[in-house]
Design an enzyme around this catalytic site. Structure first.
Site, PDB file in Angstrom:
ATOM      1  CG  ASP A  89       3.078  -6.786  -5.859  1.00 24.67           C
ATOM      2  OD1 ASP A  89       2.536  -6.579  -4.808  1.00 24.67           O
ATOM      3  OD2 ASP A  89       2.427  -7.542  -6.555  1.00 24.67           O
ATOM      4  CD  GLU A  99      -2.717  -1.197  -0.277  1.00 26.86           C
ATOM      5  OE1 GLU A  99      -3.027  -0.355  -0.719  1.00 26.86           O
ATOM      6  OE2 GLU A  99      -3.092  -2.210  -0.666  1.00 26.86           O
TER       7      GLU A  99
HETATM    8 ZN    ZN Z   1      -2.432  -2.766  -4.757  1.00 26.90          ZN
END
Ligand code: ZN
Length: 283
Positions: free
Chosen positions: A207, A152
């Site tokens: 990521d 996030e």
């Molecule tokens: Zn995401």
């Protein structure tokens, strides 16, 4: 009356007329609902610098916008904050550690627990990150939870919500050459926080940033892969919300497998299941 009219002379009179018309215009501005796309120059003037240029938004403006979106999310009851100090402190501690080692450590970050049993987490902008109680319960250890928080933060580092806000504002026809009105930016921000489906490209970027961040903060990188695989398997017919707002799961897993060296996957903190259970016992 007589007393007042004696004031209306020369420069003073012009000045007072000006003041009265300003007050009149201001009160009209307050009582009339003006369609946002038709905001007059005058209204902009009295509201001050409340137009945002999304293409060159400053960190300070972004944090301020994130804070207003947060207020609206809470006030409207769309994000119900879980009222447990110890748990919030625990989540915030993990978040702040990650924020410090992220590629964007210079803004303030706010991590909050949302009282919602669906497995989800989301970020808006300017450092505001939300983790559902359902996701906290789904994680088996701190490294898994930290991997989601890191992901996030990755969305905030990549300024993904700002780009999506820009696209949404164009689609709604509310982005003018001057920029976007703050109240509309907040409204779009709230919509996006709850319904945003991230693009494949944004997911892969978040990521990448997240994994780097997780490792730098000293967590075992296996947490990220482990949690993602768990989510995919958890399905049982229903897809966890996290996967519908954060798509491209199998591709993400594949890329994570390539990026994590099996030899060092379990090197780092956050793998103690019992310690984690005890930290989240309030749930
Ligand atoms: Zn995401």
């Amino acid at each position: 009356m007589l007393h007042l009219s004696s004031l209306f002379h020369g420069r003073r009179r012009r000045w007072l007329y000006g003041l009265f018309s300003l007050i009149l215009a201001f009160s009209i501005g307050l009582t009339n609902v003006i369609p946002a796309h038709a905001v007059s120059w005058f209204e902009l003037l009295i509201r001050g610098a409340q137009i945002i240029q999304l293409s060159r938004i400053s960190d300070q403006q972004e944090v301020e916008l994130g804070s207003q979106i947060n207020e609206e999310l809470i006030k409207s009851g769309q994000a119900k904050i879980y009222p447990n100090r110890a748990l919030t402190k625990y989540i915030n501690n993990i978040g702040q550690q990650l924020a410090r080692t992220s590629s964007r450590p210079n803004i303030s970050y706010t991590f909050q627990v949302v009282d919602d049993r669906s497995i989800n987490a989301f970020a808006t902008m300017g450092g505001f990150v939300y983790i559902n109680t359902g996701l906290i319960l789904k994680a088996d250890n701190e490294a898994e939870l930290a991997s989601v928080i890191g992901h996030e933060i990755g969305h905030i580092v990549g300024r993904h919500a700002i780009e999506q806000m820009r696209e949404r504002a164009i689609a709604q026809g509310v982005l003018s050459t001057a920029g976007l009105d703050t109240s509309q930016a907040v409204q779009i921000g709230v919509e996006l926080a709850l319904t945003r489906r991230n693009s494949r490209q944004d997911e892969l970027e978040a990521d990448r940033f997240g994994l780097e961040n997780l490792t730098k903060a000293g967590y075992a990188p296996s947490g990220m892969l482990g949690f993602m695989q768990k989510l995919l398997e958890a399905g049982g017919g229903s897809t966890p919300t996290f996967l519908s707002t954060h798509p491209a799961t199998s591709e993400r897993i594949e890329l994570l497998e390539q990026s994590i060296d099996p030899k060092t996957a379990n090197v780092g903190k956050g793998l103690d299941k019992q310690a984690y259970k005890s930290q989240i016992r309030h749930l």
